[in-house]
Design a protein around this motif. Structure first.
Motif, PDB file in Angstrom:
ATOM      1  N   GLN A 192      48.668  40.020  39.771  1.00 44.72           N
ATOM      2  CA  GLN A 192      48.789  41.482  39.714  1.00 44.72           C
ATOM      3  C   GLN A 192      48.115  42.042  38.465  1.00 44.72           C
ATOM      4  O   GLN A 192      47.417  43.063  38.519  1.00 44.72           O
ATOM      5  N   ASP A 193      48.312  41.379  37.314  1.00 42.71           N
ATOM      6  CA  ASP A 193      47.648  41.809  36.076  1.00 42.71           C
ATOM      7  C   ASP A 193      46.133  41.694  36.209  1.00 42.71           C
ATOM      8  O   ASP A 193      45.381  42.556  35.750  1.00 42.71           O
ATOM      9  N   PHE A 194      45.680  40.597  36.821  1.00 44.46           N
ATOM     10  CA  PHE A 194      44.246  40.391  36.995  1.00 44.46           C
ATOM     11  C   PHE A 194      43.647  41.474  37.899  1.00 44.46           C
ATOM     12  O   PHE A 194      42.550  41.971  37.640  1.00 44.46           O
ATOM     13  N   MET A 195      44.368  41.843  38.946  1.00 48.77           N
ATOM     14  CA  MET A 195      43.894  42.893  39.850  1.00 48.77           C
ATOM     15  C   MET A 195      43.740  44.225  39.116  1.00 48.77           C
ATOM     16  O   MET A 195      42.809  44.990  39.382  1.00 48.77           O
ATOM     17  N   ARG A 196      44.647  44.481  38.194  1.00 51.65           N
ATOM     18  CA  ARG A 196      44.540  45.717  37.402  1.00 51.65           C
ATOM     19  C   ARG A 196      43.225  45.730  36.628  1.00 51.65           C
ATOM     20  O   ARG A 196      42.496  46.729  36.622  1.00 51.65           O
ATOM     21  N   ALA A 197      42.912  44.601  36.002  1.00 51.77           N
ATOM     22  CA  ALA A 197      41.655  44.500  35.260  1.00 51.77           C
ATOM     23  C   ALA A 197      40.461  44.600  36.195  1.00 51.77           C
ATOM     24  O   ALA A 197      39.460  45.260  35.887  1.00 51.77           O
ATOM     25  N   ALA A 198      40.548  43.949  37.366  1.00 53.52           N
ATOM     26  CA  ALA A 198      39.443  43.994  38.337  1.00 53.52           C
ATOM     27  C   ALA A 198      39.183  45.425  38.801  1.00 53.52           C
ATOM     28  O   ALA A 198      38.026  45.856  38.936  1.00 53.52           O
ATOM     29  N   ASN A 199      40.241  46.174  39.029  1.00 53.65           N
ATOM     30  CA  ASN A 199      40.074  47.563  39.458  1.00 53.65           C
ATOM     31  C   ASN A 199      39.435  48.417  38.366  1.00 53.65           C
ATOM     32  O   ASN A 199      38.635  49.315  38.657  1.00 53.65           O
ATOM     33  N   ARG A 200      39.778  48.147  37.119  1.00 54.26           N
ATOM     34  CA  ARG A 200      39.165  48.894  36.016  1.00 54.26           C
ATOM     35  C   ARG A 200      37.676  48.585  35.912  1.00 54.26           C
ATOM     36  O   ARG A 200      36.856  49.464  35.626  1.00 54.26           O
ATOM     37  N   ILE A 201      37.335  47.318  36.146  1.00 56.49           N
ATOM     38  CA  ILE A 201      35.922  46.932  36.145  1.00 56.49           C
ATOM     39  C   ILE A 201      35.183  47.675  37.262  1.00 56.49           C
ATOM     40  O   ILE A 201      34.093  48.227  37.066  1.00 56.49           O
ATOM     41  N   GLN A 202      35.790  47.689  38.437  1.00 56.85           N
ATOM     42  CA  GLN A 202      35.152  48.349  39.578  1.00 56.85           C
ATOM     43  C   GLN A 202      34.995  49.851  39.349  1.00 56.85           C
ATOM     44  O   GLN A 202      33.994  50.449  39.750  1.00 56.85           O
ATOM     45  N   GLU A 203      35.975  50.458  38.690  1.00 54.72           N
ATOM     46  CA  GLU A 203      35.879  51.886  38.380  1.00 54.72           C
ATOM     47  C   GLU A 203      34.666  52.188  37.505  1.00 54.72           C
ATOM     48  O   GLU A 203      34.046  53.242  37.619  1.00 54.72           O
ATOM     49  N   ARG A 204      34.330  51.239  36.627  1.00 54.38           N
ATOM     50  CA  ARG A 204      33.163  51.421  35.745  1.00 54.38           C
ATOM     51  C   ARG A 204      31.852  51.180  36.489  1.00 54.38           C
ATOM     52  O   ARG A 204      30.878  51.915  36.297  1.00 54.38           O
ATOM     53  N   LEU A 205      31.824  50.151  37.333  1.00 57.86           N
ATOM     54  CA  LEU A 205      30.558  49.718  37.931  1.00 57.86           C
ATOM     55  C   LEU A 205      30.333  50.222  39.342  1.00 57.86           C
ATOM     56  O   LEU A 205      29.188  50.362  39.772  1.00 57.86           O
ATOM     57  N   ALA A 206      31.413  50.448  40.087  1.00 57.73           N
ATOM     58  CA  ALA A 206      31.283  50.926  41.473  1.00 57.73           C
ATOM     59  C   ALA A 206      32.434  51.878  41.761  1.00 57.73           C
ATOM     60  O   ALA A 206      33.353  51.553  42.510  1.00 57.73           O
ATOM     61  N   PRO A 207      32.404  53.071  41.179  1.00 62.34           N
ATOM     62  CA  PRO A 207      33.551  53.980  41.231  1.00 62.34           C
ATOM     63  C   PRO A 207      33.933  54.464  42.634  1.00 62.34           C
ATOM     64  O   PRO A 207      35.061  54.888  42.838  1.00 62.34           O
ATOM     65  N   ASN A 208      33.041  54.379  43.589  1.00 60.17           N
ATOM     66  CA  ASN A 208      33.339  54.889  44.934  1.00 60.17           C
ATOM     67  C   ASN A 208      33.867  53.813  45.879  1.00 60.17           C
ATOM     68  O   ASN A 208      34.176  54.100  47.040  1.00 60.17           O
ATOM     69  N   ALA A 209      33.969  52.574  45.396  1.00 54.94           N
ATOM     70  CA  ALA A 209      34.439  51.479  46.250  1.00 54.94           C
ATOM     71  C   ALA A 209      35.969  51.445  46.279  1.00 54.94           C
ATOM     72  O   ALA A 209      36.625  51.912  45.356  1.00 54.94           O
ATOM     73  N   PRO A 210      36.566  50.896  47.365  1.00 57.92           N
ATOM     74  CA  PRO A 210      38.029  50.798  47.433  1.00 57.92           C
ATOM     75  C   PRO A 210      38.550  49.812  46.399  1.00 57.92           C
ATOM     76  O   PRO A 210      37.877  48.829  46.079  1.00 57.92           O
ATOM     77  N   PRO A 211      39.745  50.036  45.838  1.00 54.54           N
ATOM     78  CA  PRO A 211      40.290  49.133  44.830  1.00 54.54           C
ATOM     79  C   PRO A 211      40.663  47.778  45.409  1.00 54.54           C
ATOM     80  O   PRO A 211      40.835  47.622  46.610  1.00 54.54           O
ATOM     81  N   ALA A 212      40.807  46.797  44.514  1.00 54.82           N
ATOM     82  CA  ALA A 212      41.096  45.430  44.950  1.00 54.82           C
ATOM     83  C   ALA A 212      42.394  45.333  45.708  1.00 54.82           C
ATOM     84  O   ALA A 212      42.534  44.554  46.631  1.00 54.82           O
ATOM     85  N   SER A 213      43.381  46.128  45.328  1.00 51.63           N
ATOM     86  CA  SER A 213      44.688  46.051  45.974  1.00 51.63           C
ATOM     87  C   SER A 213      44.617  46.423  47.443  1.00 51.63           C
ATOM     88  O   SER A 213      45.457  46.044  48.232  1.00 51.63           O
ATOM     89  N   GLN A 214      43.570  47.170  47.835  1.00 50.98           N
ATOM     90  CA  GLN A 214      43.418  47.558  49.230  1.00 50.98           C
ATOM     91  C   GLN A 214      42.517  46.611  49.996  1.00 50.98           C
ATOM     92  O   GLN A 214      42.654  46.455  51.199  1.00 50.98           O
ATOM     93  N   SER A 215      41.576  45.976  49.307  1.00 52.59           N
ATOM     94  CA  SER A 215      40.570  45.194  50.021  1.00 52.59           C
ATOM     95  C   SER A 215      40.752  43.694  49.901  1.00 52.59           C
ATOM     96  O   SER A 215      40.156  42.942  50.649  1.00 52.59           O
ATOM     97  N   THR A 216      41.550  43.210  48.952  1.00 54.27           N
ATOM     98  CA  THR A 216      41.661  41.769  48.759  1.00 54.27           C
ATOM     99  C   THR A 216      42.567  41.103  49.781  1.00 54.27           C
ATOM    100  O   THR A 216      43.516  41.708  50.270  1.00 54.27           O
ATOM    101  N   ASN A 217      42.274  39.846  50.112  1.00 56.05           N
ATOM    102  CA  ASN A 217      43.148  39.068  50.979  1.00 56.05           C
ATOM    103  C   ASN A 217      43.875  38.010  50.183  1.00 56.05           C
ATOM    104  O   ASN A 217      44.237  36.959  50.668  1.00 56.05           O
ATOM    105  N   ALA A 218      44.121  38.297  48.908  1.00 59.47           N
ATOM    106  CA  ALA A 218      44.731  37.312  48.018  1.00 59.47           C
ATOM    107  C   ALA A 218      46.172  37.003  48.372  1.00 59.47           C
ATOM    108  O   ALA A 218      46.741  36.055  47.881  1.00 59.47           O
ATOM    109  N   GLY A 219      46.801  37.807  49.209  1.00 61.43           N
ATOM    110  CA  GLY A 219      48.179  37.534  49.578  1.00 61.43           C
ATOM    111  C   GLY A 219      49.069  38.682  49.172  1.00 61.43           C
ATOM    112  O   GLY A 219      48.848  39.327  48.168  1.00 61.43           O
ATOM    113  N   SER A 220      50.102  38.965  49.943  1.00 62.44           N
ATOM    114  CA  SER A 220      51.012  40.049  49.654  1.00 62.44           C
ATOM    115  C   SER A 220      52.404  39.642  50.072  1.00 62.44           C
ATOM    116  O   SER A 220      52.631  38.535  50.557  1.00 62.44           O
ATOM    117  N   ALA A 221      53.357  40.574  49.881  1.00 63.20           N
ATOM    118  CA  ALA A 221      54.736  40.275  50.258  1.00 63.20           C
ATOM    119  C   ALA A 221      54.840  40.000  51.752  1.00 63.20           C
ATOM    120  O   ALA A 221      55.703  39.261  52.206  1.00 63.20           O
TER     121      ALA A 221
END
Length: 243
Positions: free
Chosen positions: A104-133
């Motif tokens: 979860q902490d890593f995803m926060r950092a990944a989303n911040r990176i994406q906001e800088r480099l690809a601001p119009n892309a969906p955040p990791a929490s919506q697009s990743t298949n890393a696993g959820s509840a």
């Protein structure tokens, strides 16, 4: 794709970062290095968009390494020492991950990176298949069957040559499956941790820690390996109450 470099002198920590990078669809691992000097050699001939960099490393620490770069990419610092946080942001770090950190902490950092480099892309929490509840199951092949297993029901995993023993809550015998520890680690959430070359445990199932052993129940005492001890003790410190 956002090209990433991971730098950490601890093999287990480096493995964790690279596994997390692999779970995020818009991140791509370009290089993994165990020292700043190794990273410097790579960057002489190639480029990356972001560096995940440990700070406390021998020879050249991560903070000083980033300062040597004439045109540094985005940086996320990773370290077990909270006192570096303020200095990390002085060099314009995107984020600062305090070990031990989870997905979860890593995803926060990944989303911040994406906001800088690809601001119009969906955040990791919506697009990743890393696993959820909702995604708490895996399927394991054992004998001639494929068995559905609830991840939260796994107590611990034991390596046995090329096979794994998967011990489940309330089951006297393990599921034995042909699988590597590395493959299993990549699929498990951050409630699991490798404490020995032969053992991965469900941290929520620990009953006691006694010297260099983790006690899962009255009959199960698992050793803590030397190369995994620091990471495990760091986790305990985040949960410990008292002096």
């Amino acid at each position: 794709m956002i090209r990433c470099m991971a730098i950490d002198d601890e093999p287990l920590a480096l493995q964790q970062i690279t596994a997390y990078i692999g779970k995020v669809p818009f991140l791509e691992l370009a290089s993994q290095c165990q020292s700043a000097l190794e990273a410097h050699r790579f960057l002489q001939n190639d480029t990356v968009d972001v560096i995940f960099c440990d700070i406390n490393m021998p020879d050249l620490n991560g903070m000083d390494f980033i300062k040597t770069l004439t045109a540094p990419p985005l940086v996320v610092f990773t370290t077990a020492y909270a006192e570096y946080a303020v200095e990390g942001f002085k060099v314009n770090a995107v984020d600062y991950l305090l070990k031990p950190f989870g997905l979860q902490d890593f995803m926060r950092a990944a989303n911040r990176i994406q906001e800088r480099l690809a601001p119009n892309a969906p955040p990791a929490s919506q697009s990743t298949n890393a696993g959820s509840a909702e995604d708490d199951t895996i399927f394991l092949k054992t004998d001639y069957r494929i068995v559905k297993v609830s991840i939260s029901n796994i107590r611990y995993i034991e390596a046995m040559s090329e096979y794994l023993k998967v011990w489940l809550e309330g089951e006297p015998k393990p599921i034995i499956t042909l699988l590597s520890m590395k493959k299993m680690e990549e699929r498990l959430p951050d409630t699991f941790m490798r404490i020995h070359r032969s053992y991965i445990i469900n941290l929520t199932k620990i009953q006691e820690v006694n010297k260099n052993r983790v006690i899962m129940d009255t009959d199960t005492y698992l050793p803590i390996g030397e190369m995994y001890k620091d990471t495990f003790l760091s986790y305990l410190n985040t949960k410990f109450l008292g002096k």
